[in-house]
Design a protein around this motif. Structure first.
Motif, PDB file in Angstrom:
ATOM      1  N   ASP A  23      48.811  43.295  34.161  1.00  0.00           N
ATOM      2  CA  ASP A  23      49.590  42.942  35.351  1.00  0.00           C
ATOM      3  C   ASP A  23      48.692  42.360  36.428  1.00  0.00           C
ATOM      4  O   ASP A  23      49.043  41.375  37.082  1.00  0.00           O
ATOM      5  CB  ASP A  23      50.328  44.171  35.893  1.00  0.00           C
ATOM      6  CG  ASP A  23      51.554  44.535  35.073  1.00  0.00           C
ATOM      7  OD1 ASP A  23      52.089  43.645  34.383  1.00  0.00           O
ATOM      8  OD2 ASP A  23      51.969  45.707  35.111  1.00  0.00           O
ATOM      9  N   GLU A  24      47.533  42.967  36.634  1.00  0.00           N
ATOM     10  CA  GLU A  24      46.610  42.481  37.661  1.00  0.00           C
ATOM     11  C   GLU A  24      46.084  41.095  37.314  1.00  0.00           C
ATOM     12  O   GLU A  24      45.939  40.238  38.188  1.00  0.00           O
ATOM     13  CB  GLU A  24      45.449  43.465  37.829  1.00  0.00           C
ATOM     14  CG  GLU A  24      45.855  44.781  38.480  1.00  0.00           C
ATOM     15  CD  GLU A  24      44.770  45.827  38.433  1.00  0.00           C
ATOM     16  OE1 GLU A  24      44.731  46.690  39.332  1.00  0.00           O
ATOM     17  OE2 GLU A  24      43.944  45.798  37.482  1.00  0.00           O
ATOM     18  N   LEU A  25      45.801  40.866  36.037  1.00  0.00           N
ATOM     19  CA  LEU A  25      45.305  39.559  35.632  1.00  0.00           C
ATOM     20  C   LEU A  25      46.383  38.489  35.793  1.00  0.00           C
ATOM     21  O   LEU A  25      46.100  37.375  36.241  1.00  0.00           O
ATOM     22  CB  LEU A  25      44.808  39.597  34.184  1.00  0.00           C
ATOM     23  CG  LEU A  25      44.206  38.300  33.637  1.00  0.00           C
ATOM     24  CD1 LEU A  25      43.017  37.847  34.486  1.00  0.00           C
ATOM     25  CD2 LEU A  25      43.785  38.473  32.178  1.00  0.00           C
ATOM     26  N   ALA A  30      48.182  33.915  38.901  1.00  0.00           N
ATOM     27  CA  ALA A  30      49.257  33.276  39.673  1.00  0.00           C
ATOM     28  C   ALA A  30      48.795  32.917  41.082  1.00  0.00           C
ATOM     29  O   ALA A  30      49.222  31.900  41.640  1.00  0.00           O
ATOM     30  CB  ALA A  30      50.465  34.207  39.742  1.00  0.00           C
ATOM     31  N   ASN A  31      47.910  33.717  41.635  1.00  0.00           N
ATOM     32  CA  ASN A  31      47.400  33.450  42.987  1.00  0.00           C
ATOM     33  C   ASN A  31      46.317  32.382  43.009  1.00  0.00           C
ATOM     34  O   ASN A  31      45.916  31.939  44.094  1.00  0.00           O
ATOM     35  CB  ASN A  31      46.850  34.737  43.605  1.00  0.00           C
ATOM     36  CG  ASN A  31      47.941  35.730  43.946  1.00  0.00           C
ATOM     37  OD1 ASN A  31      49.110  35.361  44.091  1.00  0.00           O
ATOM     38  ND2 ASN A  31      47.581  36.988  44.062  1.00  0.00           N
ATOM     39  N   ASN A  32      45.812  32.016  41.845  1.00  0.00           N
ATOM     40  CA  ASN A  32      44.722  31.039  41.765  1.00  0.00           C
ATOM     41  C   ASN A  32      45.035  29.991  40.703  1.00  0.00           C
ATOM     42  O   ASN A  32      44.226  29.713  39.818  1.00  0.00           O
ATOM     43  CB  ASN A  32      43.397  31.749  41.440  1.00  0.00           C
ATOM     44  CG  ASN A  32      42.968  32.700  42.536  1.00  0.00           C
ATOM     45  OD1 ASN A  32      42.408  32.309  43.544  1.00  0.00           O
ATOM     46  ND2 ASN A  32      43.251  33.979  42.334  1.00  0.00           N
ATOM     47  N   TYR A 116      50.348  38.138  27.882  1.00  0.00           N
ATOM     48  CA  TYR A 116      49.216  37.654  27.088  1.00  0.00           C
ATOM     49  C   TYR A 116      49.345  38.282  25.702  1.00  0.00           C
ATOM     50  O   TYR A 116      48.814  39.370  25.446  1.00  0.00           O
ATOM     51  CB  TYR A 116      47.886  38.028  27.745  1.00  0.00           C
ATOM     52  CG  TYR A 116      47.693  37.429  29.124  1.00  0.00           C
ATOM     53  CD1 TYR A 116      47.721  36.051  29.311  1.00  0.00           C
ATOM     54  CD2 TYR A 116      47.488  38.243  30.230  1.00  0.00           C
ATOM     55  CE1 TYR A 116      47.543  35.494  30.570  1.00  0.00           C
ATOM     56  CE2 TYR A 116      47.307  37.698  31.495  1.00  0.00           C
ATOM     57  CZ  TYR A 116      47.339  36.327  31.666  1.00  0.00           C
ATOM     58  OH  TYR A 116      47.160  35.793  32.908  1.00  0.00           O
ATOM     59  N   ALA A 117      50.064  37.607  24.836  1.00  0.00           N
ATOM     60  CA  ALA A 117      50.446  38.184  23.549  1.00  0.00           C
ATOM     61  C   ALA A 117      49.225  38.682  22.775  1.00  0.00           C
ATOM     62  O   ALA A 117      48.217  37.974  22.662  1.00  0.00           O
ATOM     63  CB  ALA A 117      51.193  37.147  22.718  1.00  0.00           C
ATOM     64  N   PRO A 118      49.296  39.904  22.225  1.00  0.00           N
ATOM     65  CA  PRO A 118      48.186  40.447  21.435  1.00  0.00           C
ATOM     66  C   PRO A 118      48.196  39.865  20.015  1.00  0.00           C
ATOM     67  O   PRO A 118      48.657  40.498  19.065  1.00  0.00           O
ATOM     68  CB  PRO A 118      48.463  41.953  21.438  1.00  0.00           C
ATOM     69  CG  PRO A 118      49.958  42.053  21.532  1.00  0.00           C
ATOM     70  CD  PRO A 118      50.392  40.883  22.376  1.00  0.00           C
ATOM     71  N   VAL A 119      47.674  38.666  19.902  1.00  0.00           N
ATOM     72  CA  VAL A 119      47.733  37.966  18.624  1.00  0.00           C
ATOM     73  C   VAL A 119      46.612  36.929  18.562  1.00  0.00           C
ATOM     74  O   VAL A 119      46.245  36.343  19.573  1.00  0.00           O
ATOM     75  CB  VAL A 119      49.119  37.293  18.441  1.00  0.00           C
ATOM     76  CG1 VAL A 119      49.357  36.209  19.488  1.00  0.00           C
ATOM     77  CG2 VAL A 119      49.300  36.735  17.043  1.00  0.00           C
TER      78      VAL A 119
END
Length: 199
Positions: A23-25, A30-32, A116-119
């Protein structure tokens, strides 16, 4: 947190006090939005320069050619350079073009597909831009292979070279070619290089 990276050379590595949560990433990215952001296996942030107009155009044509092939063959999910995935080593990475086989993609939950799909992609392409150091792009290609990618291409318009990466084999370097042919997971895909290798 918004970044001010004026005057710094890219890529910029930032070591946060602790690895960011997903979530933080997502919020940080999104902010950058001007700067593509990835993380390495330790959780360090890797902030890259935005692509110049010419590199962006080359990337567009590359993805357009892949889209045409995918429409004819069907199956699988393509990602472009803003589509990050979480790899087995814990890093979050994005390629200029990535393709995930249909069975792998369908095994993910809708929630995983939205994040960020774990794949691990089956096929990736990295397009070197004038701001990319060759040693760092090469290191990224090796990272893709360590995480289980089946086929990877490093396309270098600067030197007019395509380097093909396959599991457990030395990279194959092809110079001054007019097209590169897919194999394995993308057998039948042919990428013309005229628009990519133009000066």
């Amino acid at each position: 947190m918004e970044l001010n990276l004026s005057g710094l050379g890219f890529p910029v590595r930032i070591q946060p006090p602790r690895p960011l949560s997903e979530d933080e990433l997502l919020t940080f990215s999104a902010n950058n939005r001007l700067y593509p952001v990835e993380t390495d296996e330790k959780g360090d942030l890797i902030v890259m320069s935005p692509s110049g107009s010419k590199t962006s155009a080359k990337n567009f044509w590359m993805n357009a050619e892949f889209a045409k092939w995918l429409e004819q063959t069907g199956g699988g999910t393509p990602l472009e350079s803003e589509g990050g995935v979480t790899l087995p080593d814990g890093s979050v990475r994005a390629a200029d073009l990535a393709w995930i086989a249909e069975a792998k993609w369908n095994a993910l939950t809708p929630q995983q597909q939205e994040r960020y799909a774990p794949v691990t992609p089956d096929f990736v392409v990295e397009l070197r831009s004038p701001t990319d150091r060759l040693d760092m792009v090469t290191e990224k290609m090796e990272m893709w292979m360590r995480n289980g990618v089946e086929l990877a291409w490093l396309i270098d318009p600067i030197d007019r070279v395509v380097t093909i990466y396959r599991p457990n084999r030395e990279p194959e370097r092809l110079e001054n070619i007019s097209q590169v042919q897919g194999e394995g997971p993308v057998a039948g895909f042919v990428l013309p290089l005229d628009r990519i290798f133009t000066a």
